[in-house]
Design an enzyme around this catalytic site. Structure first.
Site: not given
Length: 473
Positions: A115, A145, A228, A285
């Protein structure tokens, strides 16, 4: 301090009592100034050893490899009445972005968050000494991410990578990054210390990034805007996580920070470096999802299979709807979040031992992991900025789509996404009055309408049908 100063002056006065009032010594020169406090030792190695701790040593080991990631993103803006008067039909602006990263290879390979660089038109990396390099995005994995960057440099300091397995609740960890960038006046990274508050955390509420945040490391070390992508390190100076998200009602750090485990980040980075993309493991699944407001009891009842995709590895292994997955390899599956975390750890091509509860009995089932069904599907390029895949029964079941025919958007440029309002994962089902059966037919119909007037395109997203209007000139 006030008491110490008064006593110091008093003792000086007593020492001078009865002395000659002359301000010169016996030789007629002024007396040397008396030194009340010892001067600090100017030698850098003279720092008291008691100030050196495991944390300072760990930071010294990793900080040289922490970088600032600077981005620019072009965003469309609304046209003002003033602009419209002069014939301006659209506008744009350059929006700067900021994050952190760390060097993992001395030839300029850097790990950061997806991001941080997503949608960026340019990416630059600032080193600790202020040197700035243009950076190339090697690959992004939005689900995890994570992203890998490359700069053209050599002999760079690297961050030692540790392991996120076996972390202790309460052990010291340090977050290093560049919160608020150069607002603080220099390019040195900032350091915040805390402890491991929890491991295996699953974020069921709002976080700070777009990825799937499961099996995360929780810490109370402050993670702020700009942190980040920076490293979370242990007291040995090893990277154990990638700082990526905070939970906050205020927009700032409240001591609920989360980091992606470094073992997962290492695997993703290796895939991105080798292939430019991550091979997504798939067994076919769907499990029942528990909402954030679900009863606590549902968080310890396993992962109940809701759908088995026809022709999938799960069907081949005889997994059934209603089976409850309670263990995968050495991981206990307590809830659907644990299952999502386990899927992020699996590798395409490997076999996995599952323990499932079927009725009153538990049984072992071996499943072979494959690529997602759309990975090997033929892609049809449309207008050079849109890639489509024909819908198949396996893709339809895997993505829980209602429509039986259509063209899945596999890739779309940022410009087309903004102009048309479509995004990856949308299923195009009709153009004007023409239903489309597959990617090839969708491409033919779109090309037919080039320069022929307005186009209304219908698509499925999240179980609902939407439409968008546009022209192709």
């Amino acid at each position: 301090m006030r008491l110490v100063s008064v006593l110091g002056l008093l003792s000086l006065a007593v020492a001078c009592e009865g002395a000659s009032p002359s301000i010169s010594d016996a030789q007629g020169s002024p007396p040397a100034a008396q030194q009340l406090l010892p001067a600090p030792d100017p030698r850098p190695d003279a720092i008291n050893t008691s100030r050196r701790t495991a944390i300072t040593e760990a930071v010294a080991r990793v900080a040289p490899a922490v970088v600032t990631v600077q981005t620019e993103r072009v965003e469309r803006t609304a046209v003002t009445p003033f602009d419209a008067f002069f014939g301006v039909r659209s506008g744009s602006q350059v929006v700067p972005g900021l994050g952190s990263g760390f060097i993992v290879r001395n030839d300029g390979v850097i790990v950061t968050n997806a991001h941080v660089v997503s949608g960026a038109s340019s990416v630059r990396v600032a080193m600790r000494d202020g040197t700035i390099y243009p950076a190339r995005v090697v690959g992004e994995d939005e689900l995890n991410d994570l992203a890998v960057l490359k700069i053209e440099a050599s002999d760079l300091p690297t961050a030692p990578l540790g392991t996120s397995r076996g972390m202790l609740i309460g052990e010291w960890v340090v977050a290093i990054g560049n919160p608020y960038g150069f607002l603080l006046g220099n390019s040195e990274p900032s350091v915040t210390a805390g402890v491991v508050s929890g491991v295996g955390r699953n974020l069921t509420g709002r976080g700070d990034g777009p990825g799937v945040y499961v099996d995360m490391i929780q810490t109370d070390a402050s993670i702020n805007p700009g942190n980040s992508g920076g490293p979370l390190i242990n007291a040995s100076g090893e990277v154990v996580g990638v700082n990526s998200s905070i939970y906050t009602p205020t927009g700032g750090s409240i001591g609920l920070g989360f980091a992606i485990p470094i073992d997962r980040a290492r695997r993703v980075a290796e895939d991105l470096l080798a292939h430019g993309a991550v091979r997504r493991p798939w067994i076919g699944v769907k499990v029942q999802q528990s909402g954030a407001t679900a009863a606590r009891g549902s968080l310890n009842s396993g992962a109940t299979i809701e759908t088995v995709v026809p022709g999938s590895p799960a069907e081949d292994a005889n997994l059934r709807v209603g089976d409850v997955i309670v263990r995968s390899r050495d991981r206990q599956i307590r809830n659907p979040y644990d299952w999502e975390a386990e899927l992020l750890e699996l590798r395409v091509g490997e076999t996995v031992d599952l323990m499932v509860r079927r009725g009153a009995r538990e049984q072992r089932i071996v499943v072979r992991v494959r690529d997602l069904p759309d990975v090997g599907a033929e892609r049809v390029a449309v207008l050079r900025e849109l890639e489509l895949i024909s819908l198949t029964p396996a893709i339809r079941a895997d993505r829980s789509l209602r429509s039986e025919r259509g063209a899945l958007v596999a890739k779309v440029s940022d410009r087309v996404s903004q102009d048309l309002g479509i995004r990856t994962g949308d299923l195009i089902i009709q153009i004007n009055r023409t239903p489309v059966a597959d990617a090839q037919e969708t491409a033919r119909v779109l090309e037919y309408y080039i320069g022929r007037g307005p186009i209304r395109m219908f698509f499925e997203r999240g179980g609902a049908i939407y439409h968008t209007d546009f022209r192709i000139r």
